[in-house]
Design a protein around this motif. Structure first.
Motif, PDB file in Angstrom:
ATOM      1  N   ILE A  78       0.807  -1.179  -0.033  1.00 57.26           N
ATOM      2  CA  ILE A  78      -0.092   0.093   0.014  1.00 57.26           C
ATOM      3  C   ILE A  78       0.869   1.125   0.161  1.00 57.26           C
ATOM      4  O   ILE A  78       0.476   2.313  -0.655  1.00 57.26           O
ATOM      5  N   SER A  79       1.943   1.419   0.862  1.00 63.95           N
ATOM      6  CA  SER A  79       2.867   2.205   0.815  1.00 63.95           C
ATOM      7  C   SER A  79       3.483   2.671  -0.478  1.00 63.95           C
ATOM      8  O   SER A  79       3.819   3.675  -0.763  1.00 63.95           O
ATOM      9  N   MET A  82       0.964   4.096  -2.768  1.00 61.94           N
ATOM     10  CA  MET A  82       0.655   5.341  -2.487  1.00 61.94           C
ATOM     11  C   MET A  82       1.304   6.277  -3.076  1.00 61.94           C
ATOM     12  O   MET A  82       1.040   7.492  -3.506  1.00 61.94           O
ATOM     13  N   LEU A  87      -3.517   8.846  -2.403  1.00 58.83           N
ATOM     14  CA  LEU A  87      -4.314   8.484  -1.246  1.00 58.83           C
ATOM     15  C   LEU A  87      -5.765   7.831  -1.843  1.00 58.83           C
ATOM     16  O   LEU A  87      -6.005   8.472  -2.850  1.00 58.83           O
ATOM     17  N   VAL A  91      -6.000   3.046  -4.365  1.00 58.28           N
ATOM     18  CA  VAL A  91      -4.799   2.465  -3.738  1.00 58.28           C
ATOM     19  C   VAL A  91      -5.041   0.881  -3.196  1.00 58.28           C
ATOM     20  O   VAL A  91      -4.538  -0.050  -3.278  1.00 58.28           O
ATOM     21  N   VAL A 167      -4.758   5.009   4.435  1.00 60.88           N
ATOM     22  CA  VAL A 167      -4.662   5.917   3.326  1.00 60.88           C
ATOM     23  C   VAL A 167      -5.886   6.520   2.899  1.00 60.88           C
ATOM     24  O   VAL A 167      -5.966   6.749   1.757  1.00 60.88           O
TER      25      VAL A 167
END
Length: 222
Positions: A78-79, A82, A87, A91, A167
């Motif tokens: 996810i990071s 992102m 955001l 995502v 997020v």
């Protein structure tokens, strides 16, 4: 049950009384995010699984690539996404999509390979084209195995979607985060965690029923 547990239950039910509509909306949002990611993965992974079942030399490489994606921790995935996507919901849907590829792809490949070659030869002898054999023989005989992959993917997706609250994607994870930030938030955490577990259990149960009904061996046994 001691006094502390009774207070926790009272706070839990009070939270639902005050925020029931909000919890329901986040429950629905959570499920739809998970479902969309898995559906998009199925659109890609099922045809790809069928294709590699006909090209066995490439199958190991394709499955190995999907395995590599699976080894990346979900929070890290996810990071990473992102950074490029910003955001929001997209995502999380993309993360669920990537993690759903392997179980659906692998089960499709396995299911197609388990089809009895003698049955395919009979279909070929009857004058069936490759497409007819696929839709009339191979897919009906392997659909329960494919469904098992979708079932596993969706249950895992529900857990991954909970992280999406970090997020700004919303869902039940948003309630859990609010609980961790509250002074006395154990009841709020439960208000988000229990529906998430309930969703996973019910989804697994319902898809298990569908999987068994689609199993041609199970139908014969009944």
């Amino acid at each position: 049950m001691d006094l502390q547990e009774m207070n926790l239950l009272q706070q839990f039910f009070y939270y639902y009384q005050q925020n029931g509509s909000y919890v329901f909306s986040q429950f629905l949002r959570h499920f739809l995010i998970s479902l969309y990611g898995v559906l998009f993965a199925a659109i890609i992974a099922i045809p790809l699984g069928i294709w590699i079942s006909r090209h066995h030399k490439l199958a190991d490489w394709v499955i190995r690539l999907a395995n590599i994606i699976q080894t990346v921790p979900s929070l890290a995935m996810i990071s990473i996404l992102m950074i490029g996507m910003g955001l929001g919901v997209n995502v999380v849907i993309t993360t669920v999509f990537l993690y759903s590829l392997l179980p659906i792809l692998k089960n499709t490949y396995t299911g197609m390979n388990q089809v009895d070659k003698d049955i395919l030869d009979v279909g070929k002898g009857m004058g069936m084209t490759a497409w007819q054999r696929l839709y009339m023989i191979e897919l009906p005989l392997s659909v329960s195995v494919i469904m098992a992959g979708i079932r596993n993917a969706l249950v895992v997706a529900i857990g991954i979607t909970a992280i999406g609250a970090f997020v700004g994607a919303g869902g039940l994870g948003d309630i859990i985060i609010r609980g961790t930030n509250a002074t006395d938030g154990a009841s709020i955490i439960l208000a988000g965690a229990l529906p998430t577990a309930f969703m996973a259990i019910i989804t697994d149960w319902l898809l298990g029923i569908i999987e068994r009904r689609l199993d041609p061996v199970g139908k014969t046994g009944n």
